[in-house]
Design an enzyme around this catalytic site. Structure first.
Site, PDB file in Angstrom:
ATOM      1  N   LYS A 287      -5.421   2.497  -2.981  1.00 35.53           N
ATOM      2  CA  LYS A 287      -5.503   2.116  -1.463  1.00 35.53           C
ATOM      3  C   LYS A 287      -6.832   3.319  -1.182  1.00 35.53           C
ATOM      4  CE  LYS A 287      -0.989   3.021   0.315  1.00 35.53           C
ATOM      5  NZ  LYS A 287      -1.075   1.926   0.924  1.00 35.53           N
ATOM      6  N   ARG A 361       9.499  -1.495  -2.227  1.00 35.57           N
ATOM      7  CA  ARG A 361      10.564  -2.033  -3.131  1.00 35.57           C
ATOM      8  C   ARG A 361      10.522  -2.579  -4.278  1.00 35.57           C
ATOM      9  NH1 ARG A 361       6.109  -7.501  -1.244  1.00 35.57           N
ATOM     10  NH2 ARG A 361       5.346  -5.379   0.300  1.00 35.57           N
TER      11      ARG A 361
HETATM   12  N1  BES Z   1       3.021   2.579   1.786  1.00 37.08           N
HETATM   13  C1  BES Z   1       3.266   1.720   1.814  1.00 37.08           C
HETATM   14  C2  BES Z   1       3.289   0.877   3.508  1.00 37.08           C
HETATM   15  C3  BES Z   1       2.319   1.660   4.610  1.00 37.08           C
HETATM   16  C4  BES Z   1       1.455   1.338   5.033  1.00 37.08           C
HETATM   17  C5  BES Z   1       3.800   2.367   5.306  1.00 37.08           C
HETATM   18  C6  BES Z   1       1.199   1.892   6.462  1.00 37.08           C
HETATM   19  C7  BES Z   1       3.254   3.993   6.521  1.00 37.08           C
HETATM   20  C8  BES Z   1       1.989   2.998   6.888  1.00 37.08           C
HETATM   21  C9  BES Z   1       3.146   0.618   1.022  1.00 37.08           C
HETATM   22  O1  BES Z   1       3.982   0.850  -0.254  1.00 37.08           O
HETATM   23  C10 BES Z   1       2.349  -0.486   0.412  1.00 37.08           C
HETATM   24  O2  BES Z   1       1.235   0.087   0.392  1.00 37.08           O
HETATM   25  N2  BES Z   1       2.691  -1.770   1.492  1.00 37.08           N
HETATM   26  C11 BES Z   1       1.418  -2.702   1.313  1.00 37.08           C
HETATM   27  C12 BES Z   1       2.215  -3.878   0.646  1.00 37.08           C
HETATM   28  C13 BES Z   1       1.033  -4.734  -0.159  1.00 37.08           C
HETATM   29  C14 BES Z   1       0.356  -4.431  -1.299  1.00 37.08           C
HETATM   30  C15 BES Z   1       1.893  -6.168   0.222  1.00 37.08           C
HETATM   31  C16 BES Z   1       0.331  -2.669   2.469  1.00 37.08           C
HETATM   32  O3  BES Z   1       1.795  -2.860   3.437  1.00 37.08           O
HETATM   33  O4  BES Z   1      -0.839  -2.721   2.119  1.00 37.08           O
HETATM   34 ZN    ZN Z   2       2.260   1.212  -1.119  1.00 39.53          ZN
END
Ligand code: BES
Ligand code: ZN
Ligand code: ZN
Length: 513
Positions: A287, A361
């Site tokens: 990230k 997931r």
């Molecule tokens: N934990 C994150 C989602 C999230 C985003 C939680 C903002 C709280 C606040 C999740 O694991 C994630 O990183 N999801 C990705 C999915 C993508 C790679 C398809 C996302 O939402 O960017």
């Molecule tokens: Zn994630």
């Protein structure tokens, strides 16, 4: 937790630093309030008359009161228009008033609880929730006065905090029902505190093992069953998806199973599954640094599942409930899974991992498969799963999706009452197709351009929920509040706990064992 007491005293003679009065919009004081106002030579009525205070929802007005009234201050708080008052508006008003008093450095506060007859318009608004006035006030004020300060050095001149909340009634016959109502409000607030504390701890404290220890210790004191699966157990069960996510971390993963046996022995349980990523760096699909610190909250779903199970035991809800929390860190390292890797899940289905940041997931996939062992009547998972849910709904509601509209509707109605809004999103065959892989059974993200990130994530989960009646609640936008809200201070919200408790209580009364 802050002390709460119930007193049967006259408004005029009750001693407190701050006496809080709920006022519907544009309505002059009546009944006992009119008597008080007469003693105050019309001070309250005048506030309305000169339009300093209109009773708009969550409006506050602090008055310095003259003797012979025994309260130091009077705090008026608005409930909004008569006919539009709801339980959640009362909860918000109680929270707003409590915080206002605390900001004014008043530490003993008292809420005047009107009798049923003298405040018909308010009680009518509560009818839908069947929660009482007193419970709602206790709940709202305690929730708003939450502070997380475990990592702060005790300050010499600590800010003055509310230490004592009194619920005041002029009617002796109300006291005993108020007692049980306030006790209930406290239990609900306590459950939310449990979830907020777990979320607020940094990931160096709240590791998967920490969550497991907390579950085990609390289960013991509450007399509930708790099983913790270790990495060896996970391998034996073939939980390749959960183990895959954990591979990059030094912290061993844990799979927590809490059981509350409140119903008949063979009654199928409700299973609550909560995502327990104790820190989400994104893994190799790292990230960006901005706001990465917030990813300590990626175990919010797990904390909600734990807090709900503890509450089910504490409230002795007469139904069977299971809480499943797959817990892991998501880290980049030489041992981490890489984009393109293929994992074999407990269900036997294989998963092509195209983005290691879509890890939630993966761990939920194995938990949903494990859930089927209980032959549940309903499976509800909660997860901070996608940033896309914030695009869709902002921070005002969590998304609900699944394979059972009846279950989704019931959960949505529970949230309406508890002030935890759920909003449905569709899940169509096209979305399910979007997570099919060409070289494995599934892929963990859809191709670029497909969009609907929250829905494709749910479509992925659906493949593992199978035939179980199942709903998925995406709480990525609601589990952390960027600002102070009436009864949710900035930070971890504990969103979902009160909603689920309400749902379980409904289940218990609609299918008594
Ligand atoms: N934990 C994150 C989602 C999230 C985003 C939680 C903002 C709280 C606040 C999740 O694991 C994630 O990183 N999801 C990705 C999915 C993508 C790679 C398809 C996302 O939402 O960017
Ligand atoms: Zn994630
Ligand atoms: Zn995540």
């Amino acid at each position: 937790m802050i002390k709460t007491t119930i007193k049967n005293e006259r408004l005029q003679t009750h001693k407190t630093e701050c006496l809080i009065l709920f006022c519907p919009e544009e309505k002059k004081p009546s009944g006992k309030l009119a008597e008080l106002d007469a003693k105050l030579k019309g001070l309250i009525g005048t506030s309305f008359k000169n339009k300093r205070f209109k009773g708009k929802h969550n409006q506050t007005f602090l008055l310095n009161v003259p003797k012979p009234i025994q309260a130091d201050y009077l705090l008026l708080v608005g409930l909004g228009k008569v006919g539009e008052i709801t339980g959640d508006k009362l909860r918000q008003a109680a929270g707003t008033a409590a915080r206002c008093a605390e900001n004014e450095k008043l530490s003993t506060i008292s809420f005047y609880i009107p009798t049923d007859n003298s405040a018909r318009e308010i009680h009518d608004g509560l009818a839908k929730s069947d929660d009482s006035f007193s419970q709602t006030v206790a709940e709202g004020s305690l929730l708003s006065l939450y502070h997380f300060e475990e990592y702060k050095e005790p300050e010499k001149d600590k800010p003055r905090r509310v230490k004592q909340i009194t619920l005041l009634t002029a009617e002796k016959s109300q006291v005993s029902s108020m007692r049980s109502a306030v006790a209930r409000g406290r239990k609900l607030a306590e459950a939310v505190y449990v979830s907020r504390d777990l979320i607020s701890h940094p990931s160096s404290t709240a590791t998967p093992s920490y969550l497991a220890d907390k579950a085990r210790d609390t289960a013991k004191t509450l007399g509930m069953t708790c099983k913790i699966l270790k990495p060896g157990d996970m391998s034996r069960l073939g939980m390749g998806a959960l183990l895959g996510v954990a591979k990059g971390s030094q912290e061993p993963p844990a799979f927590i199973a809490l059981e509350h046996h409140g119903g008949a022995k063979n009654d199928p349980p409700v299973v609550i599954v909560g995502k327990g990523i104790t820190f989400d760096t994104g893994g190799i699909s790292l990230k960006p640094p901005a706001s990465m610190d917030e990813m300590k909250m990626d175990m919010s779903g797990g904390s909600v599942a734990m807090a709900t199970l503890f509450a089910a035991a504490a409230l002795k809800i007469p139904t069977n409930v299971v809480g499943l929390i797959p817990a892991s860190e998501n880290m980049p390292s030489g041992t981490a899974i890489k984009p393109g890797d293929i994992l074999k899940s407990m269900s036997g289905k294989t998963i092509e991992v195209l983005n290691t940041d879509a890890e939630g997931r993966l761990i939920l996939a194995d938990a949903l498969t494990y859930a089927a062992r209980y032959k549940p009547k309903a499976v509800i998972d909660l997860a901070t799963l996608t940033g896309a849910v914030i695009v869709a709904l902002g921070h005002q509601a969590a998304a609900i999706l699944g394979n059972n509209d009846e279950l989704a509707n019931q959960l949505q109605q529970c949230g309406e009452v508890t002030g935890e809004r759920l909003w449905p999103l569709p899940l169509w065959p096209e979305h399910e197709k979007a997570v099919k892989s060409s070289i494995a059974d599934l892929k963990n993200i859809a191709s670029p351009g497909v969009g609907a990130g929250t829905i494709t994530a749910a479509a992925f989960l659906k493949a593992f929920a199978g035939e179980q009646p199942w709903c998925h609640i995406d709480i990525a936008g609601t589990s952390w509040s960027g600002e102070d809200k009436p009864y949710t201070p900035k930070g971890a919200s504990g969103f979902g706990v009160r909603l689920l408790i309400r749902f379980l209580e409904q289940e218990a009364t609609s299918n008594p064992s």
